[in-house]
Design a protein around this motif. Sequence first.
Motif, PDB file in Angstrom:
ATOM      1  N   TRP A 201      -3.162  -5.541  -3.449  1.00 22.02           N
ATOM      2  CA  TRP A 201      -3.014  -4.358  -4.295  1.00 22.02           C
ATOM      3  C   TRP A 201      -3.354  -3.116  -3.493  1.00 22.02           C
ATOM      4  O   TRP A 201      -4.407  -3.038  -2.853  1.00 22.02           O
ATOM      5  CB  TRP A 201      -3.946  -4.443  -5.494  1.00 22.02           C
ATOM      6  N   GLN A 202      -2.487  -2.116  -3.536  1.00 19.33           N
ATOM      7  CA  GLN A 202      -2.730  -0.845  -2.862  1.00 19.33           C
ATOM      8  C   GLN A 202      -2.395   0.304  -3.799  1.00 19.33           C
ATOM      9  O   GLN A 202      -1.459   0.217  -4.596  1.00 19.33           O
ATOM     10  CB  GLN A 202      -1.878  -0.730  -1.593  1.00 19.33           C
ATOM     11  N   ARG A 203      -3.156   1.396  -3.681  1.00 17.93           N
ATOM     12  CA  ARG A 203      -2.888   2.591  -4.486  1.00 17.93           C
ATOM     13  C   ARG A 203      -1.573   3.218  -4.057  1.00 17.93           C
ATOM     14  O   ARG A 203      -1.256   3.290  -2.873  1.00 17.93           O
ATOM     15  CB  ARG A 203      -4.014   3.621  -4.315  1.00 17.93           C
TER      16      ARG A 203
ATOM     17  N   GLY B   9      -7.836 -10.268  -8.932  1.00 14.76           N
ATOM     18  CA  GLY B   9      -6.960 -11.336  -8.457  1.00 14.76           C
ATOM     19  C   GLY B   9      -5.999 -10.866  -7.380  1.00 14.76           C
ATOM     20  O   GLY B   9      -5.897  -9.682  -7.060  1.00 14.76           O
ATOM     21  N   LYS B  10      -5.276 -11.810  -6.852  1.00 18.08           N
ATOM     22  CA  LYS B  10      -4.334 -11.549  -5.769  1.00 18.08           C
ATOM     23  C   LYS B  10      -3.100 -10.830  -6.293  1.00 18.08           C
ATOM     24  O   LYS B  10      -2.621 -11.105  -7.391  1.00 18.08           O
ATOM     25  CB  LYS B  10      -3.935 -12.876  -5.127  1.00 18.08           C
ATOM     26  N   ALA B  11      -2.581  -9.917  -5.508  1.00 22.59           N
ATOM     27  CA  ALA B  11      -1.339  -9.253  -5.889  1.00 22.59           C
ATOM     28  C   ALA B  11      -0.188 -10.243  -5.844  1.00 22.59           C
ATOM     29  O   ALA B  11      -0.155 -11.130  -4.986  1.00 22.59           O
ATOM     30  CB  ALA B  11      -1.059  -8.096  -4.944  1.00 22.59           C
ATOM     31  N   PRO B  12       0.782 -10.122  -6.757  1.00 19.37           N
ATOM     32  CA  PRO B  12       1.906 -11.061  -6.783  1.00 19.37           C
ATOM     33  C   PRO B  12       2.807 -10.890  -5.569  1.00 19.37           C
ATOM     34  O   PRO B  12       2.894  -9.822  -4.970  1.00 19.37           O
ATOM     35  CB  PRO B  12       2.649 -10.699  -8.071  1.00 19.37           C
ATOM     36  N   TRP B  13       3.480 -11.954  -5.213  1.00 17.80           N
ATOM     37  CA  TRP B  13       4.448 -11.931  -4.121  1.00 17.80           C
ATOM     38  C   TRP B  13       5.646 -11.111  -4.570  1.00 17.80           C
ATOM     39  O   TRP B  13       6.347 -11.478  -5.514  1.00 17.80           O
ATOM     40  CB  TRP B  13       4.864 -13.359  -3.789  1.00 17.80           C
ATOM     41  N   ALA B  14       5.887  -9.980  -3.927  1.00 20.13           N
ATOM     42  CA  ALA B  14       6.827  -9.000  -4.458  1.00 20.13           C
ATOM     43  C   ALA B  14       8.190  -9.025  -3.790  1.00 20.13           C
ATOM     44  O   ALA B  14       8.924  -8.057  -3.833  1.00 20.13           O
ATOM     45  CB  ALA B  14       6.226  -7.601  -4.331  1.00 20.13           C
TER      46      ALA B  14
ATOM     47  N   HIS C 198       0.058   4.240  -9.471  1.00 18.29           N
ATOM     48  CA  HIS C 198      -0.022   2.830  -9.845  1.00 18.29           C
ATOM     49  C   HIS C 198      -0.593   2.000  -8.699  1.00 18.29           C
ATOM     50  O   HIS C 198      -0.659   2.443  -7.550  1.00 18.29           O
ATOM     51  CB  HIS C 198       1.362   2.287 -10.236  1.00 18.29           C
ATOM     52  N   TRP C 199      -1.033   0.810  -9.052  1.00 21.22           N
ATOM     53  CA  TRP C 199      -1.405  -0.205  -8.066  1.00 21.22           C
ATOM     54  C   TRP C 199      -0.144  -1.003  -7.739  1.00 21.22           C
ATOM     55  O   TRP C 199       0.513  -1.515  -8.637  1.00 21.22           O
ATOM     56  CB  TRP C 199      -2.476  -1.128  -8.624  1.00 21.22           C
ATOM     57  N   ALA C 200       0.201  -1.066  -6.461  1.00 21.26           N
ATOM     58  CA  ALA C 200       1.436  -1.731  -6.059  1.00 21.26           C
ATOM     59  C   ALA C 200       1.126  -2.969  -5.223  1.00 21.26           C
ATOM     60  O   ALA C 200       0.161  -2.998  -4.453  1.00 21.26           O
ATOM     61  CB  ALA C 200       2.311  -0.783  -5.248  1.00 21.26           C
ATOM     62  N   SER C 201       1.963  -3.983  -5.392  1.00 17.61           N
ATOM     63  CA  SER C 201       1.882  -5.170  -4.553  1.00 17.61           C
ATOM     64  C   SER C 201       2.598  -4.874  -3.240  1.00 17.61           C
ATOM     65  O   SER C 201       3.817  -4.758  -3.198  1.00 17.61           O
ATOM     66  CB  SER C 201       2.549  -6.352  -5.261  1.00 17.61           C
ATOM     67  N   GLU C 202       1.807  -4.701  -2.170  1.00 21.11           N
ATOM     68  CA  GLU C 202       2.368  -4.334  -0.868  1.00 21.11           C
ATOM     69  C   GLU C 202       2.002  -5.384   0.179  1.00 21.11           C
ATOM     70  O   GLU C 202       0.924  -5.985   0.133  1.00 21.11           O
ATOM     71  CB  GLU C 202       1.840  -2.970  -0.424  1.00 21.11           C
TER      72      GLU C 202
ATOM     73  N   LYS D  97       6.994  -5.185 -12.850  1.00 20.52           N
ATOM     74  CA  LYS D  97       6.397  -6.522 -12.778  1.00 20.52           C
ATOM     75  C   LYS D  97       5.434  -6.627 -11.597  1.00 20.52           C
ATOM     76  O   LYS D  97       4.501  -7.427 -11.610  1.00 20.52           O
ATOM     77  CB  LYS D  97       7.520  -7.562 -12.641  1.00 20.52           C
ATOM     78  N   TYR D  98       5.644  -5.790 -10.583  1.00 21.89           N
ATOM     79  CA  TYR D  98       4.857  -5.876  -9.358  1.00 21.89           C
ATOM     80  C   TYR D  98       3.961  -4.665  -9.148  1.00 21.89           C
ATOM     81  O   TYR D  98       3.600  -4.342  -8.030  1.00 21.89           O
ATOM     82  CB  TYR D  98       5.805  -6.040  -8.161  1.00 21.89           C
ATOM     83  N   ARG D  99       3.630  -3.967 -10.216  1.00 21.16           N
ATOM     84  CA  ARG D  99       2.718  -2.846 -10.109  1.00 21.16           C
ATOM     85  C   ARG D  99       1.998  -2.659 -11.430  1.00 21.16           C
ATOM     86  O   ARG D  99       2.471  -3.084 -12.488  1.00 21.16           O
ATOM     87  CB  ARG D  99       3.460  -1.583  -9.696  1.00 21.16           C
TER      88      ARG D  99
END
Length: 240
Positions: free
Chosen positions: A91-93, A217-222, A69-73, A203-205
Amino acid sequence: MAPPDTIRPGSALAGEPQLASALGAGLPALEAAAATGGKAEKRAYENARDTYSLLAALPWRRLNYRIGHWASEANVWKAALTFDAWESYRWQRNEDSFQVLDPHGGARLGELYSQAKLRKLNGTPYERPEAIVAPGGTLEFAGEPATIGVYRPPGGGADTIRLSWNPYLNNEVLRDGIAALRDGSAGQLPPPYQFVDWDLLDKYRVWFADSPDKPAGKAPWASEARLYRPGGPPRFGKSR
């Protein structure tokens, strides 16, 4: 020495005698190595023994899965330079886990470590490559998808079977359930002992199965997910 487990009617090994023979044949050598070896050899034997016990007691179930998944890191150095935590998320793999899904409707049944992540954590007992491929597909699973079990590509041989467990649960506790199967004191693995809010975590991936390319777009604040600890009350979000 023959494995101690009784092969139960309807179990995976009852339907595949050749698989029972292949798995059982490797146990004596692994047991001997564990008796004289170190932590890695002991864990390799435990994995093989628990794999046999699960398959001797439980049937294969054909389920769907999605892996990676793409994760908000957080980008820590950027946050330090800009003094802006919000700007630091990207977003990071992430291929540390896969989700097991109900083939009828797609409900999330559980999440398990990938073999690559187990190899990073524990080394050589998990040196064999992953048996399933991104972004997802169908697998055969024996165990409890929300806790621990073994899986393989449909119809795969003994060399394609892999053991894994839920990243949010303690594998030593989970193996107590397998021991109960082995000694005949239980007919099934116990349910999860901790609550996991999958709605919040997802919600964050974004899973590769839904978006092979990095989300726009920008990754959400996780921070909400980072503060969450499975096992407590559902303080953040609400499960389906």
